[in-house]
Design an enzyme around this catalytic site. Sequence first.
Site, PDB file in Angstrom:
ATOM      1  N   ARG A 111      -9.982  12.744  77.696  1.00 36.73           N
ATOM      2  CA  ARG A 111      -9.595  13.062  79.079  1.00 36.73           C
ATOM      3  C   ARG A 111     -10.734  13.804  79.741  1.00 36.73           C
ATOM      4  O   ARG A 111     -11.169  14.852  79.251  1.00 36.73           O
ATOM      5  CB  ARG A 111      -8.330  13.919  79.124  1.00 36.73           C
ATOM      6  CG  ARG A 111      -7.677  13.945  80.520  1.00 36.73           C
ATOM      7  CD  ARG A 111      -6.564  14.972  80.630  1.00 36.73           C
ATOM      8  NE  ARG A 111      -7.103  16.320  80.609  1.00 36.73           N
ATOM      9  CZ  ARG A 111      -6.648  17.314  79.846  1.00 36.73           C
ATOM     10  NH1 ARG A 111      -5.632  17.124  79.017  1.00 36.73           N
ATOM     11  NH2 ARG A 111      -7.199  18.514  79.889  1.00 36.73           N
ATOM     12  N   GLU A 130     -15.152  19.326  82.360  1.00 37.68           N
ATOM     13  CA  GLU A 130     -15.392  19.097  80.934  1.00 37.68           C
ATOM     14  C   GLU A 130     -14.813  17.745  80.552  1.00 37.68           C
ATOM     15  O   GLU A 130     -14.057  17.137  81.312  1.00 37.68           O
ATOM     16  CB  GLU A 130     -14.739  20.195  80.089  1.00 37.68           C
ATOM     17  CG  GLU A 130     -13.215  20.226  80.208  1.00 37.68           C
ATOM     18  CD  GLU A 130     -12.581  21.339  79.407  1.00 37.68           C
ATOM     19  OE1 GLU A 130     -13.294  21.999  78.629  1.00 37.68           O
ATOM     20  OE2 GLU A 130     -11.362  21.542  79.554  1.00 37.68           O
ATOM     21  N   ASN A 132     -12.592  16.203  77.309  1.00 38.23           N
ATOM     22  CA  ASN A 132     -11.817  16.567  76.124  1.00 38.23           C
ATOM     23  C   ASN A 132     -11.786  15.373  75.177  1.00 38.23           C
ATOM     24  O   ASN A 132     -11.234  14.321  75.519  1.00 38.23           O
ATOM     25  CB  ASN A 132     -10.388  16.939  76.526  1.00 38.23           C
ATOM     26  CG  ASN A 132     -10.342  18.069  77.540  1.00 38.23           C
ATOM     27  OD1 ASN A 132     -10.360  19.239  77.177  1.00 38.23           O
ATOM     28  ND2 ASN A 132     -10.290  17.725  78.815  1.00 38.23           N
ATOM     29  N   SER A 137      -4.204  16.576  76.178  1.00 41.07           N
ATOM     30  CA  SER A 137      -2.747  16.673  76.302  1.00 41.07           C
ATOM     31  C   SER A 137      -2.221  16.199  77.652  1.00 41.07           C
ATOM     32  O   SER A 137      -2.973  15.891  78.569  1.00 41.07           O
ATOM     33  CB  SER A 137      -2.304  18.113  76.059  1.00 41.07           C
ATOM     34  OG  SER A 137      -2.926  18.984  76.991  1.00 41.07           O
ATOM     35  N   LYS A 292     -19.152  22.045  74.787  1.00 39.32           N
ATOM     36  CA  LYS A 292     -19.816  22.484  76.023  1.00 39.32           C
ATOM     37  C   LYS A 292     -21.335  22.366  75.906  1.00 39.32           C
ATOM     38  O   LYS A 292     -22.016  22.029  76.876  1.00 39.32           O
ATOM     39  CB  LYS A 292     -19.427  23.938  76.331  1.00 39.32           C
ATOM     40  CG  LYS A 292     -17.945  24.215  76.427  1.00 39.32           C
ATOM     41  CD  LYS A 292     -17.308  23.500  77.595  1.00 39.32           C
ATOM     42  CE  LYS A 292     -15.873  23.970  77.805  1.00 39.32           C
ATOM     43  NZ  LYS A 292     -14.981  23.717  76.669  1.00 39.32           N
ATOM     44  N   LYS A 351     -19.267  29.645  80.266  1.00 38.60           N
ATOM     45  CA  LYS A 351     -18.309  28.891  79.467  1.00 38.60           C
ATOM     46  C   LYS A 351     -18.642  29.009  77.975  1.00 38.60           C
ATOM     47  O   LYS A 351     -19.728  28.614  77.552  1.00 38.60           O
ATOM     48  CB  LYS A 351     -18.327  27.410  79.884  1.00 38.60           C
ATOM     49  CG  LYS A 351     -18.066  27.195  81.371  1.00 38.60           C
ATOM     50  CD  LYS A 351     -18.118  25.742  81.770  1.00 38.60           C
ATOM     51  CE  LYS A 351     -16.866  25.039  81.383  1.00 38.60           C
ATOM     52  NZ  LYS A 351     -16.772  23.680  81.992  1.00 38.60           N
ATOM     53  N   GLU A 355     -12.003  25.418  73.404  1.00 39.72           N
ATOM     54  CA  GLU A 355     -11.122  24.483  74.081  1.00 39.72           C
ATOM     55  C   GLU A 355      -9.776  25.170  74.295  1.00 39.72           C
ATOM     56  O   GLU A 355      -9.506  26.230  73.755  1.00 39.72           O
ATOM     57  CB  GLU A 355     -10.930  23.210  73.239  1.00 39.72           C
ATOM     58  CG  GLU A 355     -12.222  22.489  72.909  1.00 39.72           C
ATOM     59  CD  GLU A 355     -12.967  21.997  74.124  1.00 39.72           C
ATOM     60  OE1 GLU A 355     -12.319  21.708  75.150  1.00 39.72           O
ATOM     61  OE2 GLU A 355     -14.201  21.905  74.069  1.00 39.72           O
ATOM     62  N   GLY A 356      -8.932  24.539  75.114  1.00 41.04           N
ATOM     63  CA  GLY A 356      -7.569  25.037  75.270  1.00 41.04           C
ATOM     64  C   GLY A 356      -7.322  25.807  76.540  1.00 41.04           C
ATOM     65  O   GLY A 356      -6.197  26.156  76.858  1.00 41.04           O
ATOM     66  N   ARG A 437      -3.314  18.703  87.689  1.00 40.93           N
ATOM     67  CA  ARG A 437      -2.783  20.042  87.420  1.00 40.93           C
ATOM     68  C   ARG A 437      -3.195  20.973  88.556  1.00 40.93           C
ATOM     69  O   ARG A 437      -4.310  20.882  89.065  1.00 40.93           O
ATOM     70  CB  ARG A 437      -3.304  20.577  86.089  1.00 40.93           C
ATOM     71  CG  ARG A 437      -2.778  19.834  84.869  1.00 40.93           C
ATOM     72  CD  ARG A 437      -3.546  20.180  83.622  1.00 40.93           C
ATOM     73  NE  ARG A 437      -4.922  19.729  83.742  1.00 40.93           N
ATOM     74  CZ  ARG A 437      -5.897  20.046  82.894  1.00 40.93           C
ATOM     75  NH1 ARG A 437      -5.639  20.840  81.871  1.00 40.93           N
ATOM     76  NH2 ARG A 437      -7.113  19.583  83.067  1.00 40.93           N
TER      77      ARG A 437
END
Length: 461
Positions: A111, A130, A132, A137, A292, A351, A355-356, A437
Amino acid sequence: MWGDVLKDENLIGDLEEIAKDTALLHGVLMRTKETPNSPEVVSYAPFTLFPTTVPKAVFHEAMAVQTQFNMLVDRVSQDPGFLEQTLASPSPTPTPKFINQMVLNVLGLNRSDYMLDHSPDGRTSLKQIEINTIAASFGGLASHTPDVHRHILKVANFPEESSCILDNNPAAGLARALATAWELYGSKRAVVMFLVESVQRNIYDHRYVENELWKRKITVIRRQFEDVFRTGSLDEDKRLFVDKHEVAIVYFRNGYMPQNYTSEESWATRLMMERSKAVKCPNISTHLAGTKKVQQELARPGVLERFFPGQPETVVQIRNTFAGLYTLDMGEEGDKTVAMALANPDQYVLKPQREGGGNNLYGAEICEVLEKLRGSTERTAYILMDKIQPVPLQNVLLRPGVPPRPIACLSELGTFGTYLRKGSELVFNECVGHLLRTKSAEHADGGVAAGVAVLDNPLLV
């Protein structure tokens, strides 16, 4: 667009109740913080009262470039020299010491996330936050939010806008990719294993993908690292068995952060799975391609050309989405980056290799960290990126226990991509859906899982 409606507190109150019930009816669900592993008590997953307007041109640009990013990730993953050189800087961040170069079948479920940057001259452009490559998710829940906003808009007397909400079913696309990889593995008895966390609030996002696989008569099991360590083994042909199930695919929904590896047993388990014949989604090389540091290195002049020789149009297409990215490696170039960030910290984002969501640093935090680490190799655990400047839009964020009120919001657009490679043959390469989002403009960082952003839908304008 929703200005007059957002001024009517009574209407917002009425719509809030309808919206939450509609989310529950359509299965936009999460388990509660209080009982994250119990199906006895669930709530709606946080979402916006109204969809967010997104310029049509940049939306289609994001969808179109996803297959190019799939190819970029795959080609980076096949270049161990590039990965080893890029990730060789001294860093306090644990990096796996094994890069699998003997991979038969490679499955990627990615993603790529973007924000819309508004320049001083009024132009809107797509800028990547970024990509993923592990545990990407919300493909499941995003497949069910369009009907929620369609109904809200009908009730709010926006029938034309309701009919313009895009169809979106990334869950089916992700499952289709997993199913094709399972077929390629070649054993109807073998299972797809979701490697999952111990806390499973977001389990319904997984379940939608799982159920698509069960419809295809593919058995799915869910296991944690300790389960695989305790009952997993490899036979002489490197086939992976867990609880006597032959595993065709290991689908990592855990293992994306160092803290997910709670012991040496966790690392040993990851190595065993990497060494197995099972298709890894992702394998370790693909996992590392999403870090990253790799993102920053790919933004250097001439690096994309290494992976797309003789394809200048593709290079331009990808590079147009890059924000400014700067190294903090030890040396003159990294020293210049430190000085640049300290001089104008509000123009950048610091950064870490995490992740997350909820890990980035801004403003005074940047100065605090870089002043402390200026002469230390610990600074190489970070990269610096230009801060993207989106235009806030008014919306209402619906969360359990939070009174609804119109606030200024920022949105992040994600596109889901899948690809499967058999040896050197690309079996398929697709963009399978999108995710929007939205969060309060007061919050600089954080996603849905971090409790900051909420689910949304794009309304193209």
